[in-house]
Design a protein around this motif. Structure first.
Motif, PDB file in Angstrom:
ATOM      1  N   TYR A  95       0.840  -1.201   0.000  1.00  0.00           N
ATOM      2  CA  TYR A  95       0.000   0.000   0.000  1.00  0.00           C
ATOM      3  C   TYR A  95       0.872   1.247   0.000  1.00  0.00           C
ATOM      4  CZ  TYR A  95      -3.554  -3.452   0.775  1.00  0.00           C
ATOM      5  OH  TYR A  95      -4.373  -4.541   0.613  1.00  0.00           O
ATOM      6  N   THR A  96       1.380   1.578  -1.200  1.00  0.00           N
ATOM      7  CA  THR A  96       2.392   2.622  -1.330  1.00  0.00           C
ATOM      8  C   THR A  96       1.895   3.896  -2.001  1.00  0.00           C
ATOM      9  OG1 THR A  96       3.129   1.673  -3.415  1.00  0.00           O
ATOM     10  CG2 THR A  96       4.280   0.943  -1.404  1.00  0.00           C
ATOM     11  N   SER A  97       0.643   3.925  -2.455  1.00  0.00           N
ATOM     12  CA  SER A  97       0.173   5.149  -3.121  1.00  0.00           C
ATOM     13  C   SER A  97       0.176   6.291  -2.108  1.00  0.00           C
ATOM     14  CB  SER A  97      -1.230   4.966  -3.694  1.00  0.00           C
ATOM     15  OG  SER A  97      -2.195   4.982  -2.649  1.00  0.00           O
ATOM     16  N   GLU A  98       0.228   7.520  -2.601  1.00  0.00           N
ATOM     17  CA  GLU A  98       0.261   8.679  -1.716  1.00  0.00           C
ATOM     18  C   GLU A  98      -0.928   8.672  -0.744  1.00  0.00           C
ATOM     19  OE1 GLU A  98       0.197  13.516  -2.062  1.00  0.00           O
ATOM     20  OE2 GLU A  98       0.888  12.349  -3.769  1.00  0.00           O
ATOM     21  N   HIS A  99      -2.101   8.294  -1.241  1.00  0.00           N
ATOM     22  CA  HIS A  99      -3.297   8.244  -0.399  1.00  0.00           C
ATOM     23  C   HIS A  99      -3.196   7.142   0.662  1.00  0.00           C
ATOM     24  CE1 HIS A  99      -7.484   8.333   0.815  1.00  0.00           C
ATOM     25  NE2 HIS A  99      -7.515   7.034   0.627  1.00  0.00           N
TER      26      HIS A  99
END
Length: 124
Positions: A95-99
């Motif tokens: 879970y690496t997205s900015e969000h």
């Protein structure tokens, strides 16, 4: 152990459906990770009245991977302490997205780690 296509689905999708207990109800989309070919999920809300609490009470439910519904057992893993850091790393790497990053950091904190369930395929 889950079939390879189920593990692959969980590995490649950020959200998978979960339904706890035996009552028919809608699936809730949550984060799941695979560590050592085992499936883990953590409660974000920390509420007793949640999918996590229902698994603790009833022990069974289902996960949804695409169109496939898989009956599962949910249990607190006996080896949670030695696996905890690997599960944390799996969340942080998936879970690496900015969000998602702040939530991934949050779900690796002790309160959430203590609410880790292992999901196992229900024996036929």
């Amino acid at each position: 152990m889950f079939p390879e296509h189920i593990l692959a689905h969980i590995n490649t999708h950020t959200l998978c459906g979960i339904r706890a207990g035996t009552e028919p109800r809608a699936f809730l989309n949550i984060w799941m990770v695979v560590v050592e070919n085992r499936v883990f999920a953590r409660s974000w809300g920390l509420s007793e009245r949640s999918w996590y609490g229902a698994f603790l009470q009833q022990g069974v439910g289902a996960i949804q991977c695409g169109e496939k519904e898989v009956p599962v057992l949910g249990r607190i893993p006996a080896d949670l302490e030695p696996l905890g850091e690997k599960i944390n790393q799996a969340y942080l790497q998936k879970y690496t997205s900015e969000h998602n990053r702040p939530y991934a950091q949050g779900i690796t904190q002790p309160d959430h780690m203590a609410r880790t369930l292992e999901l196992l395929p229900l024996p036929a």
